[in-house]
Design a protein around this motif. Structure first.
Motif, short mmCIF file in Angstrom:
data_model
loop_
_atom_site.label_atom_id
_atom_site.label_comp_id
_atom_site.label_asym_id
_atom_site.label_seq_id
_atom_site.Cartn_x
_atom_site.Cartn_y
_atom_site.Cartn_z
N LEU A 48 0.84 -1.20 0.00
CA LEU A 48 0.00 0.00 0.00
C LEU A 48 0.88 1.25 0.00
O LEU A 48 2.05 1.20 0.37
N THR A 49 0.29 2.36 -0.38
CA THR A 49 1.05 3.61 -0.46
C THR A 49 1.04 4.40 0.84
O THR A 49 1.75 5.39 0.96
N GLU A 50 0.23 3.98 1.81
CA GLU A 50 0.13 4.71 3.07
C GLU A 50 1.25 4.30 4.03
O GLU A 50 1.79 3.21 3.95
N THR A 51 1.56 5.19 4.97
CA THR A 51 2.59 4.91 5.97
C THR A 51 2.03 3.98 7.05
O THR A 51 0.81 3.80 7.17
N SER A 52 2.93 3.46 7.84
CA SER A 52 2.51 2.55 8.92
C SER A 52 1.68 3.29 9.97
O SER A 52 0.76 2.71 10.56
#
Length: 274
Positions: A58-62
């Motif tokens: 995914l492109t989102e951060t943790s």
């Protein structure tokens, strides 16, 4: 050659019986249950991505995913009351992107609360994800933004309603450029009368024309000035070489501003044009 970063595993989402694994943009793995995604979301896993046991990137951060996945499990969801905008904004975008319904609602509410501090970002979010009521709330704040910026933000179907909405503000500005006529009466009320009722002119030169010009110059920048009336009527840095302001001129300025504020309250909501 740069060595790829070895992924770590989220301490909260490391279920041994998970049947799908996501990887954040900063290489953190999230082992979650597909059934929870099926019940609470419409966009997980993302369309076109295989989930045959491989890791879904995914492109989102943790940090964003850590919050987002908490909304798909039967636990008390994050209230986000103290979540800073820098964290909330990407969470709201992720919730909309993957249609995580429990998160979408609370993010919408919290962003509405932050609209005054972040009108541009909230306006972009509201128009992008079709929250017309939120656009209506942000609309008065958007008046202070450059027209080009607003046109870039709004979806095509709201451009004409926005033009009509701005026209209402322009009408208020047009009226605001005419100072209230009652200032002469306030001068007469302030002047002393003789025992025979004869009018005595004020001993000092009237400062009203100077302040009229001063305020008109500030109002002359356009409808954006109506969003900063504190600045328009700020007399802490008055015009140079003007007479000292007297009580009646001060009252006239207060009256002028009050009339403008009353006219602004009569402007229809943006939703009336949409």
């Amino acid at each position: 050659m740069t060595t790829p970063k070895t992924p770590s595993v989220s301490s909260k989402f490391s279920f041994a019986d998970s049947d799908i694994t996501f990887k954040s943009s900063d290489s953190v793995l999230f082992h979650v249950h597909r059934k929870n995604l099926d019940v609470c979301t419409e966009g997980f896993p993302p369309a076109g991505i295989s989930t045959d046991g491989s890791i879904v990137e995914l492109t989102e951060t943790s940090d964003t995913l850590e919050l987002l996945f908490r909304f798909v499990y039967p636990e008390r969801h994050p209230g986000l009351d103290t979540t800073p905008f820098e964290v909330l904004a990407p969470l709201a975008e992720a919730a909309e992107k993957y249609q995580v319904f429990p998160a979408m609602n609370i993010c919408h509410i919290r962003l509405r609360d932050m609209a005054e501090e972040h009108p541009v970002e909230v306006a972009v979010y509201a128009s992008k994800h079709d929250y017309p009521s939120l656009i209506c709330e942000v609309a008065p704040m958007m008046i202070a933004m450059p027209a080009e910026t607003v046109m870039e933000i709004l979806p095509a179907h709201l451009v004409l309603p926005w033009t009509r909405y701005v026209e209402e503000w322009a009408n208020v500005l047009h009226s605001a450029l005419i100072p209230p006529e009652g200032w002469l009466a306030s001068h007469r009320d302030n002047a002393k009368a003789t025992a025979f009722g004869a009018y005595q002119a004020p001993a000092t030169a009237c400062s009203w024309p100077y302040y009229v010009i001063y305020c008109l110059q500030r109002l002359g920048v356009g409808v954006t000035s109506l969003c900063s009336l504190d600045d328009v009527f700020d007399m802490t840095t008055p015009p140079a070489n003007r007479p000292t302001i007297d009580d009646c001129c001060q009252r006239a300025l207060v009256n002028w501003r009050r009339q403008i504020e009353e006219a602004i309250t009569q402007i229809p909501k943006f939703s009336d044009f949409a």
